[in-house]
Motif scaffolding. Structure first.
Motif, PDB file in Angstrom:
ATOM      1  N   VAL A  34       0.849  -1.196   0.000  1.00  0.00           N
ATOM      2  CA  VAL A  34       0.000   0.000   0.000  1.00  0.00           C
ATOM      3  C   VAL A  34       0.882   1.242   0.000  1.00  0.00           C
ATOM      4  CG1 VAL A  34      -1.875   1.225   1.150  1.00  0.00           C
ATOM      5  CG2 VAL A  34      -1.742  -1.263   1.327  1.00  0.00           C
ATOM      6  N   GLU A 157      -6.093   4.183  -5.941  1.00  0.00           N
ATOM      7  CA  GLU A 157      -7.280   4.396  -5.107  1.00  0.00           C
ATOM      8  C   GLU A 157      -8.464   3.566  -5.615  1.00  0.00           C
ATOM      9  OE1 GLU A 157      -8.133   8.102  -3.087  1.00  0.00           O
ATOM     10  OE2 GLU A 157      -6.618   9.088  -4.322  1.00  0.00           O
ATOM     11  N   ASP A 159     -10.740   1.837  -4.203  1.00  0.00           N
ATOM     12  CA  ASP A 159     -12.016   1.871  -3.492  1.00  0.00           C
ATOM     13  C   ASP A 159     -12.699   3.230  -3.556  1.00  0.00           C
ATOM     14  OD1 ASP A 159     -10.076   3.024  -1.963  1.00  0.00           O
ATOM     15  OD2 ASP A 159     -10.517   1.918  -0.122  1.00  0.00           O
ATOM     16  N   ARG A 160     -12.172   4.139  -4.382  1.00  0.00           N
ATOM     17  CA  ARG A 160     -12.808   5.448  -4.526  1.00  0.00           C
ATOM     18  C   ARG A 160     -14.192   5.289  -5.129  1.00  0.00           C
ATOM     19  NH1 ARG A 160     -10.141  10.085  -8.263  1.00  0.00           N
ATOM     20  NH2 ARG A 160      -8.515   9.992  -6.646  1.00  0.00           N
ATOM     21  N   HIS A 171     -10.674  -5.674  -0.936  1.00  0.00           N
ATOM     22  CA  HIS A 171      -9.445  -5.789  -0.153  1.00  0.00           C
ATOM     23  C   HIS A 171      -9.182  -7.239   0.257  1.00  0.00           C
ATOM     24  CE1 HIS A 171     -10.010  -1.307   1.141  1.00  0.00           C
ATOM     25  NE2 HIS A 171      -9.575  -1.432  -0.092  1.00  0.00           N
ATOM     26  N   ALA A 189      -3.735   4.686  -1.364  1.00  0.00           N
ATOM     27  CA  ALA A 189      -4.822   5.117  -0.495  1.00  0.00           C
ATOM     28  C   ALA A 189      -4.347   6.343   0.268  1.00  0.00           C
ATOM     29  CB  ALA A 189      -5.223   4.010   0.484  1.00  0.00           C
ATOM     30  N   GLN A 190      -5.299   7.139   0.741  1.00  0.00           N
ATOM     31  CA  GLN A 190      -4.923   8.296   1.548  1.00  0.00           C
ATOM     32  C   GLN A 190      -4.714   7.891   3.005  1.00  0.00           C
ATOM     33  OE1 GLN A 190      -6.677  12.115   0.964  1.00  0.00           O
ATOM     34  NE2 GLN A 190      -7.406  11.641  -1.093  1.00  0.00           N
TER      35      GLN A 190
END
Length: 239
Positions: A34, A157, A159-160, A171, A189-190
């Motif tokens: 990640v 990203e 899962d945006r 996931h 990811a953020q």
């Protein structure tokens, strides 16, 4: 653990602006990695460099021991790479069914597996991707990449726009399929979701530099809404 792909002292420039400042980053083989960071941290530039969309101004990209810095996107795709960008990841004029067929040209059962993972797509099969919502288009793009069974899967990203349940399913699938098939996954990811606590490695980027590399539990508790604005160091090994 063995390394699938790595950036070695990579610098990436867009005109006069430098997006990556001599980045060293290793991705373990057959696991999920990640890349964390705010927008503008350099996460997407790392993915695009790995994919061959961006040519480094300096440094090297090494994949399975081979220097692939000079290889273009299509050449890396032939070697088993797939990239799902954060935006414009579908063909607007193609139906959902046609997207899945594109990825599963050699194994039709993979399209069925994708529909099992994302049953939300079943009712959308005859619809053109351009008529779908942003979240639905994201499902289509991710499903298509999975049906291609890539050796190295890059997801920006992913899962945006997805519902929490769909993101959690994705996931879990990425973690279990990497372990079962040896596929290597790199996603951005953020913040680190709790559902990715089983990832092998986390790299935190801040303003074009890697400020932390380690396991998911080290920078913060999985799922904690931590945003890496300040550099973090690995825990003291003597404690």
């Amino acid at each position: 653990m063995p390394v699938e792909v790595a950036l070695l002292a990579v610098r990436v420039r867009y005109g006069p602006l430098e997006a990556l400042h001599g980045v060293d980053l290793a991705v373990p083989a057959g696991r999920v990695t990640v890349l964390l960071g705010r927008n503008g941290s350099g996460r997407t530039s790392v993915l695009h460099t790995l994919a061959g969309l961006v040519r480094p101004a300096a440094g090297r990209v090494v994949w399975r021991g081979r220097d692939v810095t000079a290889l273009g996107v299509h050449q890396r795709v032939r070697l088993g790479l797939a990239l799902v960008p954060a935006e414009r990841a579908v063909f607007a004029s193609l139906t959902v069914a046609e997207h899945l067929a594109l990825g599963a040209r050699t194994r039709g059962d993979l399209a069925d597996e994708a529909l099992e993972l994302f049953p939300e797509l079943s009712a959308l099969l005859p619809r053109r991707a351009g008529t779908l919502s942003g979240g639905q288009q994201q499902l289509v793009a991710v499903a298509r990449s999975l049906t291609a069974a890539p050796a190295l899967l890059l997801l920006d990203e992913p899962d945006r726009g997805l519902a929490p349940a769909a993101a959690a399913r994705l996931h879990e699938h990425l973690l279990t399929s990497a372990a079962a098939t040896g596929r290597t996954v790199v996603l951005t990811a953020q913040t680190l979701p709790a559902t990715l606590a089983g990832a092998a490695a986390v790299h935190v980027l801040h303003r074009g530099e890697v400020t932390f590399s380690g396991e998911p539990g080290e920078p913060g508790e999985p799922g904690e809404p931590w945003e890496p604005g300040e550099p973090r160091t690995a825990p003291d090994a003597t404690r």
